[in-house]
Design a protein around this motif. Structure first.
Motif, PDB file in Angstrom:
ATOM      1  N   MET A  79       4.982 -38.009  -4.388  1.00 33.08           N
ATOM      2  CA  MET A  79       3.748 -38.654  -4.772  1.00 33.08           C
ATOM      3  C   MET A  79       2.578 -37.745  -4.388  1.00 33.08           C
ATOM      4  O   MET A  79       2.572 -37.142  -3.332  1.00 33.08           O
ATOM      5  CB  MET A  79       3.624 -40.012  -4.074  1.00 33.08           C
ATOM      6  CG  MET A  79       2.324 -40.712  -4.386  1.00 33.08           C
ATOM      7  SD  MET A  79       2.092 -42.318  -3.573  1.00 33.08           S
ATOM      8  CE  MET A  79       3.317 -43.297  -4.386  1.00 33.08           C
ATOM      9  N   GLU A  80       1.639 -37.698  -5.231  1.00 34.95           N
ATOM     10  CA  GLU A  80       0.446 -36.871  -5.007  1.00 34.95           C
ATOM     11  C   GLU A  80      -0.395 -37.454  -3.863  1.00 34.95           C
ATOM     12  O   GLU A  80      -0.522 -38.675  -3.704  1.00 34.95           O
ATOM     13  CB  GLU A  80      -0.340 -36.835  -6.328  1.00 34.95           C
ATOM     14  CG  GLU A  80      -1.651 -36.137  -6.264  1.00 34.95           C
ATOM     15  CD  GLU A  80      -2.823 -37.073  -6.555  1.00 34.95           C
ATOM     16  OE1 GLU A  80      -3.880 -36.851  -5.951  1.00 34.95           O
ATOM     17  OE2 GLU A  80      -2.675 -37.999  -7.352  1.00 34.95           O
ATOM     18  N   TRP A  81      -0.942 -36.570  -3.030  1.00 32.33           N
ATOM     19  CA  TRP A  81      -1.671 -36.959  -1.819  1.00 32.33           C
ATOM     20  C   TRP A  81      -2.796 -37.965  -2.111  1.00 32.33           C
ATOM     21  O   TRP A  81      -2.907 -38.991  -1.443  1.00 32.33           O
ATOM     22  CB  TRP A  81      -2.249 -35.708  -1.150  1.00 32.33           C
ATOM     23  CG  TRP A  81      -3.190 -36.025  -0.034  1.00 32.33           C
ATOM     24  CD1 TRP A  81      -4.548 -36.010  -0.079  1.00 32.33           C
ATOM     25  CD2 TRP A  81      -2.838 -36.434   1.296  1.00 32.33           C
ATOM     26  NE1 TRP A  81      -5.076 -36.369   1.137  1.00 32.33           N
ATOM     27  CE2 TRP A  81      -4.036 -36.634   2.008  1.00 32.33           C
ATOM     28  CE3 TRP A  81      -1.634 -36.639   1.944  1.00 32.33           C
ATOM     29  CZ2 TRP A  81      -4.058 -37.034   3.326  1.00 32.33           C
ATOM     30  CZ3 TRP A  81      -1.670 -37.041   3.278  1.00 32.33           C
ATOM     31  CH2 TRP A  81      -2.866 -37.236   3.948  1.00 32.33           C
ATOM     32  N   GLY A  82      -3.644 -37.656  -3.074  1.00 34.77           N
ATOM     33  CA  GLY A  82      -4.785 -38.529  -3.377  1.00 34.77           C
ATOM     34  C   GLY A  82      -4.348 -39.928  -3.763  1.00 34.77           C
ATOM     35  O   GLY A  82      -4.931 -40.919  -3.315  1.00 34.77           O
ATOM     36  N   ARG A  83      -3.319 -40.018  -4.578  1.00 32.38           N
ATOM     37  CA  ARG A  83      -2.801 -41.323  -5.004  1.00 32.38           C
ATOM     38  C   ARG A  83      -2.240 -42.090  -3.815  1.00 32.38           C
ATOM     39  O   ARG A  83      -2.474 -43.291  -3.668  1.00 32.38           O
ATOM     40  CB  ARG A  83      -1.737 -41.145  -6.080  1.00 32.38           C
ATOM     41  CG  ARG A  83      -1.143 -42.446  -6.551  1.00 32.38           C
ATOM     42  CD  ARG A  83      -0.172 -42.234  -7.682  1.00 32.38           C
ATOM     43  NE  ARG A  83       0.636 -43.423  -7.845  1.00 32.38           N
ATOM     44  CZ  ARG A  83       1.852 -43.430  -8.297  1.00 32.38           C
ATOM     45  NH1 ARG A  83       2.439 -42.306  -8.661  1.00 32.38           N
ATOM     46  NH2 ARG A  83       2.523 -44.554  -8.422  1.00 32.38           N
ATOM     47  N   ALA A  84      -1.504 -41.390  -2.955  1.00 31.21           N
ATOM     48  CA  ALA A  84      -0.916 -42.041  -1.788  1.00 31.21           C
ATOM     49  C   ALA A  84      -2.009 -42.603  -0.882  1.00 31.21           C
ATOM     50  O   ALA A  84      -1.897 -43.723  -0.371  1.00 31.21           O
ATOM     51  CB  ALA A  84      -0.035 -41.059  -1.021  1.00 31.21           C
ATOM     52  N   MET A  85      -3.078 -41.847  -0.677  1.00 33.63           N
ATOM     53  CA  MET A  85      -4.165 -42.306   0.177  1.00 33.63           C
ATOM     54  C   MET A  85      -4.908 -43.493  -0.440  1.00 33.63           C
ATOM     55  O   MET A  85      -5.313 -44.413   0.263  1.00 33.63           O
ATOM     56  CB  MET A  85      -5.152 -41.168   0.472  1.00 33.63           C
ATOM     57  CG  MET A  85      -4.588 -40.097   1.400  1.00 33.63           C
ATOM     58  SD  MET A  85      -4.147 -40.732   3.041  1.00 33.63           S
ATOM     59  CE  MET A  85      -2.386 -40.961   2.871  1.00 33.63           C
ATOM     60  N   ARG A  86      -5.067 -43.475  -1.765  1.00 34.07           N
ATOM     61  CA  ARG A  86      -5.708 -44.616  -2.436  1.00 34.07           C
ATOM     62  C   ARG A  86      -4.854 -45.869  -2.271  1.00 34.07           C
ATOM     63  O   ARG A  86      -5.388 -46.958  -2.017  1.00 34.07           O
ATOM     64  CB  ARG A  86      -5.944 -44.313  -3.915  1.00 34.07           C
ATOM     65  CG  ARG A  86      -7.117 -43.364  -4.159  1.00 34.07           C
ATOM     66  CD  ARG A  86      -7.474 -43.244  -5.623  1.00 34.07           C
ATOM     67  NE  ARG A  86      -6.389 -42.732  -6.454  1.00 34.07           N
ATOM     68  CZ  ARG A  86      -6.091 -41.445  -6.630  1.00 34.07           C
ATOM     69  NH1 ARG A  86      -6.822 -40.514  -6.019  1.00 34.07           N
ATOM     70  NH2 ARG A  86      -5.100 -41.076  -7.410  1.00 34.07           N
ATOM     71  N   GLU A  87      -3.537 -45.732  -2.399  1.00 34.78           N
ATOM     72  CA  GLU A  87      -2.648 -46.884  -2.236  1.00 34.78           C
ATOM     73  C   GLU A  87      -2.683 -47.404  -0.803  1.00 34.78           C
ATOM     74  O   GLU A  87      -2.701 -48.619  -0.580  1.00 34.78           O
ATOM     75  CB  GLU A  87      -1.225 -46.530  -2.657  1.00 34.78           C
ATOM     76  CG  GLU A  87      -1.087 -46.373  -4.149  1.00 34.78           C
ATOM     77  CD  GLU A  87       0.331 -46.089  -4.604  1.00 34.78           C
ATOM     78  OE1 GLU A  87       1.274 -46.253  -3.796  1.00 34.78           O
ATOM     79  OE2 GLU A  87       0.508 -45.723  -5.779  1.00 34.78           O
ATOM     80  N   LEU A  88      -2.712 -46.501   0.163  1.00 31.64           N
ATOM     81  CA  LEU A  88      -2.813 -46.903   1.565  1.00 31.64           C
ATOM     82  C   LEU A  88      -4.137 -47.629   1.805  1.00 31.64           C
ATOM     83  O   LEU A  88      -4.174 -48.697   2.430  1.00 31.64           O
ATOM     84  CB  LEU A  88      -2.686 -45.688   2.482  1.00 31.64           C
ATOM     85  CG  LEU A  88      -2.837 -45.953   3.980  1.00 31.64           C
ATOM     86  CD1 LEU A  88      -1.795 -46.949   4.482  1.00 31.64           C
ATOM     87  CD2 LEU A  88      -2.725 -44.627   4.742  1.00 31.64           C
ATOM     88  N   SER A  89      -5.209 -47.078   1.300  1.00 31.02           N
ATOM     89  CA  SER A  89      -6.524 -47.687   1.454  1.00 31.02           C
ATOM     90  C   SER A  89      -6.577 -49.066   0.806  1.00 31.02           C
ATOM     91  O   SER A  89      -7.124 -50.016   1.382  1.00 31.02           O
ATOM     92  CB  SER A  89      -7.582 -46.773   0.840  1.00 31.02           C
ATOM     93  OG  SER A  89      -8.863 -47.334   1.001  1.00 31.02           O
ATOM     94  N   THR A  90      -5.987 -49.205  -0.362  1.00 31.71           N
ATOM     95  CA  THR A  90      -5.949 -50.490  -1.057  1.00 31.71           C
ATOM     96  C   THR A  90      -5.168 -51.518  -0.250  1.00 31.71           C
ATOM     97  O   THR A  90      -5.587 -52.673  -0.127  1.00 31.71           O
ATOM     98  CB  THR A  90      -5.325 -50.328  -2.460  1.00 31.71           C
ATOM     99  OG1 THR A  90      -6.155 -49.455  -3.229  1.00 31.71           O
ATOM    100  CG2 THR A  90      -5.203 -51.661  -3.178  1.00 31.71           C
ATOM    101  N   ALA A  91      -4.054 -51.095   0.330  1.00 38.18           N
ATOM    102  CA  ALA A  91      -3.253 -52.003   1.150  1.00 38.18           C
ATOM    103  C   ALA A  91      -4.052 -52.477   2.362  1.00 38.18           C
ATOM    104  O   ALA A  91      -4.034 -53.666   2.717  1.00 38.18           O
ATOM    105  CB  ALA A  91      -1.955 -51.328   1.582  1.00 38.18           C
ATOM    106  N   ILE A  92      -4.772 -51.565   3.003  1.00 39.80           N
ATOM    107  CA  ILE A  92      -5.587 -51.935   4.164  1.00 39.80           C
ATOM    108  C   ILE A  92      -6.715 -52.871   3.749  1.00 39.80           C
ATOM    109  O   ILE A  92      -7.019 -53.853   4.444  1.00 39.80           O
ATOM    110  CB  ILE A  92      -6.116 -50.672   4.877  1.00 39.80           C
ATOM    111  CG1 ILE A  92      -4.945 -49.899   5.487  1.00 39.80           C
ATOM    112  CG2 ILE A  92      -7.147 -51.038   5.944  1.00 39.80           C
ATOM    113  CD1 ILE A  92      -5.303 -48.517   5.980  1.00 39.80           C
ATOM    114  N   ASP A  93      -7.331 -52.602   2.616  1.00 41.57           N
ATOM    115  CA  ASP A  93      -8.380 -53.492   2.106  1.00 41.57           C
ATOM    116  C   ASP A  93      -7.838 -54.894   1.870  1.00 41.57           C
ATOM    117  O   ASP A  93      -8.504 -55.889   2.174  1.00 41.57           O
ATOM    118  CB  ASP A  93      -8.984 -52.942   0.808  1.00 41.57           C
ATOM    119  CG  ASP A  93      -9.828 -51.703   1.020  1.00 41.57           C
ATOM    120  OD1 ASP A  93     -10.206 -51.406   2.175  1.00 41.57           O
ATOM    121  OD2 ASP A  93     -10.094 -51.014   0.009  1.00 41.57           O
TER     122      ASP A  93
END
Length: 59
Positions: free
Chosen positions: A1-15
């Motif tokens: 998985m691409e880094w940027g996408r992974a971080m967006r998914e992590l951020s969305t989960a935290i939100d």
């Protein structure tokens, strides 16, 4: 998985977690969530430690 996408998914989960009201979660479900959150936090901390150790390595 691409880094940027992974971080967006992590951020969305935290939100998502931030907008939940834990007082409305049944006790058993809350216990299960806490166990899972601690497991995932440990995994994230392990990845942070891996990347931190690379910074100290001489190349």
């Amino acid at each position: 998985m691409e880094w940027g996408r992974a971080m967006r998914e992590l951020s969305t989960a935290i939100d998502y977690l931030a907008i939940e009201d834990p007082s409305e979660i049944p006790r058993l479900q809350l216990t299960e969530q806490l166990i899972e959150l601690h497991w995932q936090m440990a995994r994230l901390q392990a990845q942070i430690a891996r990347r931190t150790s690379v910074r100290g390595a001489s190349h």
